[in-house]
Design a protein around this motif. Sequence first.
Motif, PDB file in Angstrom:
ATOM      1  N   LEU A 140       0.804  -1.155  -0.079  1.00  0.00           N
ATOM      2  CA  LEU A 140       0.001   0.066   0.055  1.00  0.00           C
ATOM      3  C   LEU A 140       0.854   1.321   0.212  1.00  0.00           C
ATOM      4  O   LEU A 140       0.692   2.146  -0.795  1.00  0.00           O
ATOM      5  CB  LEU A 140      -0.924  -0.060   1.335  1.00  0.00           C
ATOM      6  CG  LEU A 140      -1.807   1.250   1.470  1.00  0.00           C
ATOM      7  CD1 LEU A 140      -2.733   1.703   0.430  1.00  0.00           C
ATOM      8  CD2 LEU A 140      -2.470   1.133   2.707  1.00  0.00           C
ATOM      9  N   GLU A 144       0.784   4.122  -2.834  1.00  0.00           N
ATOM     10  CA  GLU A 144       0.699   5.320  -2.740  1.00  0.00           C
ATOM     11  C   GLU A 144       1.838   6.446  -2.939  1.00  0.00           C
ATOM     12  O   GLU A 144       1.572   7.529  -3.686  1.00  0.00           O
ATOM     13  CB  GLU A 144       0.219   5.754  -1.297  1.00  0.00           C
ATOM     14  CG  GLU A 144      -1.126   5.052  -0.641  1.00  0.00           C
ATOM     15  CD  GLU A 144      -1.398   5.369   0.621  1.00  0.00           C
ATOM     16  OE1 GLU A 144      -2.459   5.337   0.782  1.00  0.00           O
ATOM     17  OE2 GLU A 144      -0.535   5.338   1.422  1.00  0.00           O
ATOM     18  N   PRO A 150      -5.082   2.907  -5.031  1.00  0.00           N
ATOM     19  CA  PRO A 150      -4.937   1.294  -4.360  1.00  0.00           C
ATOM     20  C   PRO A 150      -6.366   0.576  -4.356  1.00  0.00           C
ATOM     21  O   PRO A 150      -7.218   0.914  -4.306  1.00  0.00           O
ATOM     22  CB  PRO A 150      -4.789   1.651  -3.022  1.00  0.00           C
ATOM     23  CG  PRO A 150      -4.342   2.901  -2.632  1.00  0.00           C
ATOM     24  CD  PRO A 150      -5.147   3.731  -3.766  1.00  0.00           C
ATOM     25  N   ALA A 179      -4.346   3.923   5.112  1.00  0.00           N
ATOM     26  CA  ALA A 179      -4.222   4.370   3.776  1.00  0.00           C
ATOM     27  C   ALA A 179      -4.565   6.030   3.762  1.00  0.00           C
ATOM     28  O   ALA A 179      -5.445   6.464   4.735  1.00  0.00           O
ATOM     29  CB  ALA A 179      -5.475   3.809   2.995  1.00  0.00           C
ATOM     30  N   VAL A 183      -9.537   3.697  -0.958  1.00  0.00           N
ATOM     31  CA  VAL A 183      -9.105   2.457  -1.770  1.00  0.00           C
ATOM     32  C   VAL A 183     -10.380   1.846  -2.183  1.00  0.00           C
ATOM     33  O   VAL A 183     -11.583   1.995  -2.037  1.00  0.00           O
ATOM     34  CB  VAL A 183      -8.356   1.489  -0.963  1.00  0.00           C
ATOM     35  CG1 VAL A 183      -7.449   2.193  -0.163  1.00  0.00           C
ATOM     36  CG2 VAL A 183      -9.307   0.584  -0.190  1.00  0.00           C
ATOM     37  N   LYS A 222     -12.751   5.698   3.753  1.00  0.00           N
ATOM     38  CA  LYS A 222     -11.653   5.152   3.368  1.00  0.00           C
ATOM     39  C   LYS A 222     -11.961   4.167   2.332  1.00  0.00           C
ATOM     40  O   LYS A 222     -10.966   3.749   1.376  1.00  0.00           O
ATOM     41  CB  LYS A 222     -11.313   3.978   4.513  1.00  0.00           C
ATOM     42  CG  LYS A 222     -10.620   4.789   5.877  1.00  0.00           C
ATOM     43  CD  LYS A 222      -9.259   5.590   5.404  1.00  0.00           C
ATOM     44  CE  LYS A 222      -8.632   6.103   6.624  1.00  0.00           C
ATOM     45  NZ  LYS A 222      -7.440   6.770   6.288  1.00  0.00           N
TER      46      LYS A 222
END
Length: 391
Positions: A140, A144, A150, A179, A183, A222
């Motif tokens: 991840l 990024e 992602p 994150a 995502v 998220k």
Amino acid sequence: MTELTLIDGAGGTRTAPLLEPIAAARPAQPLRSRVAYAAAHVVPHAWADNTPGRPAEIDWDATLAFRRHVYSWGLGVADAMDTAQRNMGLDAAATRELIARSAQVAREEGGSVVVGVNTDHVEDETITLPQVIDAYLEQLHFTEEQGAGPVLMASRHLARAASSRADYLRVYAAVLQAATTPVVLHWLGTAFDPQLAGYFGSNDWHTASDVLIRVIEENPGKVAGVKMSLLDADAEIAVRERLPEGVRMFTGDDFNYVRLIADSGDETTSRSHSDALLGAFAAITPVASAAIQALDAGDAAAYGDVLGPTEALSRQVFAAPTFYYKTGVAFLSWLGGHQPAFQMVGGLHSARSLPHLSEIVRLANESGALERPDLAAERWHALLTLNGVRP
């Protein structure tokens, strides 16, 4: 009129007229009515050691040129996912380089790219839940850093390590909270990967979907969307209806995408369509673009006329054993002139029979999906000749 020679399972041959592709033009402005990604494949060097278990030797010129081709038709690219042979030949080093290079091409072309985040760089088959979290976070953070969106792919390691639904909630919460950008969650069915049986804690999609929804609800802001690849349209619609506001459903149903992307017209539902993240769209990029352009113009009939015939082609490409669909995607790429040879990482170009490929040729021809019919006929007939069949 040029003809195609086709071969059946008994070795018999027949001919069919070679047809023109659909009349499609690249969009003059960004596509509006749907968010659509083509899950792209990788092209190895033809001279590389493309045998099972060997490191991938990628032809970067051809691989990245294909992504530019997708962008030119207004679609986004979903990269380093199962179509790119994750867990089927694409090793960890090649995966990292693919993500970095693909993100750079997206910046150059002004295109949208999302990439797969998994735990597959860990060589041990069995690891603990904390190690699963760490593995996810490593990929991840790298993704990024490259500036790509992602896609949190289903993990074989997690499927082995989890003993309850709570384990899935724990792992996804830890990863999602880390994150820095929303995502996409990927729910990949066993037709695509048998090692993912019981994912989200159950083999029953109704029960498993409860866990998926809880993951999203317990981590607000998220999750941008869900890519659902169960090859079950009714299941996708049911889950789509339950998604929180602002979370998209990206269909990964390569059997039923025409219906799922279309507007259902049902005023009793809060969500009338799915967006798209499909391996099939890598095989039919100009047709997919033309169909969404029709939706942009408010012409649902034209959408169905253009995209409808391709579903039979996609069902052939994704026929059981479904996880070998990558062979059909690469085969159509070769027929379309996007790669110099019909070669795949790990020798996967040998995963489908000549009659299976012949049926792909027939259906692509009939649906107007052969981008360069004359070249496709030339290459297909050369492959027949190589295998002892006289066109």
